[in-house]
Scaffold this motif. Structure first.
Motif, PDB file in Angstrom:
ATOM      1  N   ARG A 199       2.403  -1.457  17.277  1.00  0.00           N
ATOM      2  CA  ARG A 199       1.556  -2.180  16.319  1.00  0.00           C
ATOM      3  C   ARG A 199       2.396  -3.146  15.492  1.00  0.00           C
ATOM      4  NH1 ARG A 199      -2.990   2.024  13.896  1.00  0.00           N
ATOM      5  NH2 ARG A 199      -3.709   2.844  15.918  1.00  0.00           N
ATOM      6  N   LEU A 203       1.847  -7.363  15.500  1.00  0.00           N
ATOM      7  CA  LEU A 203       1.560  -8.154  14.301  1.00  0.00           C
ATOM      8  C   LEU A 203       2.741  -9.036  13.898  1.00  0.00           C
ATOM      9  CD1 LEU A 203      -0.258  -5.370  12.244  1.00  0.00           C
ATOM     10  CD2 LEU A 203      -1.309  -7.396  13.272  1.00  0.00           C
ATOM     11  N   GLU A 248      -0.543   4.733   1.999  1.00  0.00           N
ATOM     12  CA  GLU A 248      -1.343   4.124   3.063  1.00  0.00           C
ATOM     13  C   GLU A 248      -1.999   2.825   2.615  1.00  0.00           C
ATOM     14  OE1 GLU A 248      -2.755   8.031   5.663  1.00  0.00           O
ATOM     15  OE2 GLU A 248      -3.995   7.317   4.001  1.00  0.00           O
ATOM     16  N   GLN A 249      -2.261   2.679   1.309  1.00  0.00           N
ATOM     17  CA  GLN A 249      -2.959   1.497   0.802  1.00  0.00           C
ATOM     18  C   GLN A 249      -2.025   0.317   0.523  1.00  0.00           C
ATOM     19  OE1 GLN A 249      -6.220   1.097   0.445  1.00  0.00           O
ATOM     20  NE2 GLN A 249      -6.729   3.165   1.154  1.00  0.00           N
ATOM     21  N   THR A 254      -0.445 -10.297   5.557  1.00  0.00           N
ATOM     22  CA  THR A 254      -1.828 -10.764   5.689  1.00  0.00           C
ATOM     23  C   THR A 254      -1.955 -11.535   7.003  1.00  0.00           C
ATOM     24  OG1 THR A 254      -2.052 -10.940   3.295  1.00  0.00           O
ATOM     25  CG2 THR A 254      -3.678 -12.093   4.636  1.00  0.00           C
ATOM     26  N   VAL A 260      -2.822  -6.423   6.065  1.00  0.00           N
ATOM     27  CA  VAL A 260      -2.322  -5.372   6.959  1.00  0.00           C
ATOM     28  C   VAL A 260      -1.708  -4.281   6.085  1.00  0.00           C
ATOM     29  CG1 VAL A 260      -0.733  -4.801   8.823  1.00  0.00           C
ATOM     30  CG2 VAL A 260      -1.878  -7.032   8.795  1.00  0.00           C
ATOM     31  N   LEU A 261      -2.313  -3.112   6.108  1.00  0.00           N
ATOM     32  CA  LEU A 261      -1.853  -2.002   5.275  1.00  0.00           C
ATOM     33  C   LEU A 261      -0.873  -1.122   6.053  1.00  0.00           C
ATOM     34  CD1 LEU A 261      -5.281  -1.000   3.669  1.00  0.00           C
ATOM     35  CD2 LEU A 261      -3.613  -2.697   2.864  1.00  0.00           C
ATOM     36  N   ARG A 263      -1.135   1.975   6.593  1.00  0.00           N
ATOM     37  CA  ARG A 263      -1.825   2.894   7.492  1.00  0.00           C
ATOM     38  C   ARG A 263      -2.190   2.236   8.813  1.00  0.00           C
ATOM     39  NH1 ARG A 263      -7.443   3.131   4.018  1.00  0.00           N
ATOM     40  NH2 ARG A 263      -8.233   1.076   4.609  1.00  0.00           N
ATOM     41  N   ASP A 264      -2.187   0.896   8.836  1.00  0.00           N
ATOM     42  CA  ASP A 264      -2.522   0.201  10.074  1.00  0.00           C
ATOM     43  C   ASP A 264      -1.353   0.176  11.059  1.00  0.00           C
ATOM     44  OD1 ASP A 264      -5.054  -0.405   9.048  1.00  0.00           O
ATOM     45  OD2 ASP A 264      -4.275  -2.206   8.043  1.00  0.00           O
ATOM     46  N   ILE A 265      -0.160   0.341  10.555  1.00  0.00           N
ATOM     47  CA  ILE A 265       1.008   0.218  11.435  1.00  0.00           C
ATOM     48  C   ILE A 265       1.866   1.481  11.452  1.00  0.00           C
ATOM     49  CG2 ILE A 265       1.168  -2.289  11.199  1.00  0.00           C
ATOM     50  CD1 ILE A 265       3.290  -1.815   9.052  1.00  0.00           C
ATOM     51  N   GLN A 267       2.013   6.056  10.497  1.00  0.00           N
ATOM     52  CA  GLN A 267       1.381   7.306  10.081  1.00  0.00           C
ATOM     53  C   GLN A 267       2.160   7.848   8.884  1.00  0.00           C
ATOM     54  OE1 GLN A 267       1.630  10.460  12.924  1.00  0.00           O
ATOM     55  NE2 GLN A 267       0.501  11.921  11.659  1.00  0.00           N
TER      56      GLN A 267
END
Length: 755
Positions: A199, A203, A248-249, A254, A260-261, A263-265, A267
């Motif tokens: 991920r 990005l 995570e937040q 962007t 893009v947080l 948690r998106d890339i 764990q």
């Protein structure tokens, strides 16, 4: 002058006796306050600098951390020795100062130089810190934090470590005399951001972007205040991360107007730090624990009592099913040593009193002489406390009661002899002049004998270094006791003798005269023969001297007496490069062997690798198996510690071939480390620049040493053979992709060691 002192003591004998009673009471109080330990602390005046750098290998630790710190600290005034230890992820530098240098001044000088060194060290290589203000024998108590029976599956290793760090350790640090508490074992809980590389690549982001985003999104700040009418409102922000959801937040970048947080890339989870040590209880697996380190110069017995009392209070606040169990503390050895000293002193005093009663033939006179023993001891205790000398095997065990009563025996025996031949044997006017004349005439002989003894011990006081720390207390205590006995012989003994002998009757006791006459009948012919044959008598004496000298060459030698501390410390070594998991499994098998085959074993606690404060930096393939034994009266497999150690080692060698076991006592092992830098009794050091040559020579020395009779354990320090995965960068390829060395290093560090 001596005659004047004796005369004054007789004229003011009431004041003298009252003064002696007061001095004795003060001595009792000082004796109760006297620092008590098993052996003198021979640690030199040293300060340690510790730098933890999990991402660096041993050569980089030496080049980037150890060497710059050594260079910066090499010109500190009073520095007499500087030695260092560099291994994977750890640098330990020991600076030894002259004994006259104040420890805190030395630490301040080192801190000033470290402030400059910290600015020069590359980012991410660690922060040099000073070790606690303790000594080599400052590890006064060790304990484990473990689940109670029936609660084993309720608490994980990270929960036990959290209880140790946040409940037990924090409360122990406030205990007077405690320098620090080094947590050991368990798992240090962390927030982990486990990045998903696919991920991140999709990005177009890097690990540096993620690290920078997290770093910039945690922190609090103040905004001064604003006025609201007649009042003010102070402003502060709350931006520290406090949960997995907060992490995570965090926005990393962007894309097409969409943030893009993290948690998106990645764990985000609760994990554990990389471990360089563990602690196991019996054969039941891993637990958490700690080593309590005493502040330099404190009374170890008093600090241990305070720590145990504090642990009992802390245990009441622990979660249900968790207990604190000390497994090794100085009290056991101190009590055993002091009990031995107490028994020997009591037996010696009893023998002296018995001999005095038999030979003097007068119970009051014998008690007068015997009373010098406790009074001299109490006066010496006051001077010991004033001079900072602790009570231990070497200091208290040096007392010789026969030497202490020498002057008193001369005076009292002479007074008895004069009274037996005096016309008037009672009355103050008769006894006081007689005692004064006798004591004044014989005190010079008593002083001469005591001065000879004192002169013999003067060279011991001049010893320096480890030898001085070990043997000077013995000489000082003996000097204190002999000096006290001399003062008492010139004041107290004449005063109490004149008081008790006023009503003396020469015919009250006669057995001593018969005993002396009987001994004289045997001695007189021998003396007369020796006087008639002086050449033969002198030749016989010289022959006995030469025979004794020859016999002394066959005696063994020890720096200090070998104390039976009551427990074993088994230095266990696996092959270089063994994993922490393998070391845990192997030592657990060893603990199971000891518990199953030796009923003398009460518990086995194994410390693997290094603690949180690595003052004793062991690699993860090395461990100390602390074998706590039952009282010797309950033993059935052996009758001595050497025999038990031999049988244990044989059993362990059969069960686990290829593993090295070295049986020692815990404090003895620390003594060896302080004196030679190694734990073994006999150490051979080879110096040179080429590691391969040193390793080959070490193998040859080990082979030769193994053929020497009496050699049982041979351990060779491994300098090479540590398995490594080396990443060598292709700079041309990095340039094509626009990746810097720093970014590549950060990627490797984050992937394996954490960033």
């Amino acid at each position: 002058m001596i005659s004047g002192i004796i005369g004054m003591a007789l004229r003011w004998r009431g004041a003298v006796l009252v003064s002696v009673a007061i001095i004795a009471a003060v001595g009792v109080w000082n004796l109760l306050q006297l620092p008590i330990d098993a052996v003198p602390d021979i640690t030199n005046n040293q300060v340690q600098v510790i730098t933890v750098s999990p991402a660096l290998g041993a050569p980089d630790v030496e080049r980037l951390i150890t060497f710059p710190i050594e260079q910066a600290c090499s010109n500190i005034p009073g520095l007499i020795e500087l030695r260092s230890f560099s291994r994977f992820g750890l640098s330990v530098i020991t600076l030894v100062f002259d004994d006259e240098v104040d420890t805190y001044w030395a630490r301040q000088q080192i801190n000033e130089r470290l402030a400059t060194v910290r600015l020069q060290l590359p980012a991410g290589t660690g922060i040099p810190e000073l070790a606690p203000v303790t000594t080599g024998l400052g590890e006064i108590l060790q304990y484990v934090v473990r689940p109670k029976p029936g609660y084993e599956n309720r608490y994980t290793l990270d929960e036990l470590r959290t209880i140790q760090d946040w409940i037990v350790r924090r409360q122990l640090l406030g205990t007077p005399g405690v320098a620090d508490v080094a947590s050991f074992g368990g798992k240090l809980r962390q927030y982990e951001v486990a990045i998903r590389p696919e991920r991140l690549a999709a990005l177009g982001l890097t690990i540096s972007d993620v690290a920078r985003a997290i770093e910039q999104n945690s922190g609090n700040a103040g905004g001064a205040y604003i006025e609201r009418g007649p009042t003010v409102a102070f402003i502060r922000t709350e931006g520290f991360l406090g949960s997995i959801e907060d992490i995570e937040q965090i926005p990393v970048a962007t894309t097409a107007g969409v943030p893009v947080l993290v948690r998106d890339i990645a764990q985000v989870r609760i994990g554990a730090a990389i471990r360089y040590g563990a602690i196991c209880y019996n054969d039941a697996g891993e637990v958490a624990g700690a080593v309590v380190m005493m502040l330099k110069g404190e009374n170890s017995s008093a600090v241990v009592k305070r720590v145990k009392a504090r642990l009992a209070e802390i245990e009441r606040s622990l979660p249900e099913g968790v207990t604190i169990e000390p497994f090794l503390d100085r009290t056991k050895m101190v009590n055993a040593t002091i009990a031995t000293v107490r028994t020997n002193l009591a037996e010696g005093a009893a023998i002296v009193v018995l001999v005095l009663i038999v030979l003097l033939g007068n119970i009051p006179a014998a008690l007068i002489v015997a009373s010098v023993i406790p009074l001299s001891f109490l006066m010496a205790a006051s001077m010991m406390r004033l001079a900072g000398v602790s009570g231990n095997l070497m200091s208290l065990g040096a007392l010789d009661f026969g030497l202490l009563v020498d002057g008193a025996v001369i005076i009292v025996e002479a007074v008895l002899h004069r009274l037996q031949h005096a016309e008037h044997t009672t009355g103050r006017n008769t006894v006081i002049p007689l005692v004064e004349q006798t004591a004044s005439r014989l005190m010079r002989a008593a002083i001469f004998g005591q001065l000879i003894i004192l002169i013999v011990y003067l060279p011991v006081i001049t010893l320096q270094g480890i030898e001085g720390k070990m043997f000077r207390p013995m000489a000082w205590v003996l000097l204190f006791a002999l000096g006290s006995a001399f003062i008492l012989s010139a004041t107290y003994v004449p005063a109490i003798t004149s008081l008790l002998m006023e009503r003396y009757h020469a015919r009250s006791f006669t057995w001593s005269d018969h005993l002396v006459a009987w001994l004289e009948r045997w001695y007189r012919p021998v003396l007369q023969w020796a006087l008639r044959h002086p050449v033969f008598a002198i030749g016989l004496g010289i022959g006995l001297l030469l025979a004794s000298a020859l016999a002394s060459t066959t005696l063994g030698g020890e720096f200090i007496p070998k104390l039976e501390e009551g427990d074993f410390a088994v230095d266990t070594r696996l092959l270089t490069g063994s994993s922490l998991r393998l070391t845990v499994e192997t030592t657990q098998r060893g603990a199971r062997v000891l518990l199953d085959h030796f009923p003398e074993v009460e518990k086995v606690v194994t410390k693997i690798g290094s603690a949180e404060i690595p003052t004793d930096p062991m690699p993860i393939e090395a461990s100390d198996m602390m074998v706590v034994l039952k009282p010797k009266e309950e033993w059935t497999s052996a009758t001595s510690y050497d025999e038990l150690a031999e049988r244990m080692q044989q059993r362990l060698a059969e069960a686990m071939p290829g593993v090295t076991f070295g049986f020692q006592f815990p404090v003895q092992m620390r003594f060896n480390e302080l004196m030679t830098g190694a734990r073994q009794d006999v150490v051979c050091k080879i110096f040179g620049d080429d590691l391969d040559t040193l390793a080959a020579l070490a193998d040859r020395v080990a082979q030769i040493a193994s053929t020497i009779p009496g050699v049982r354990d041979i351990y060779r320090e491994r300098m090479v053979g540590m398995p490594q995965i080396v990443v060598r960068y292709n700079r041309a390829a990095l340039s094509r992709y626009g990746i810097s060395i720093e970014e590549a290093n950060q990627a490797v560090r984050a992937a394996f060691a954490g960033a």
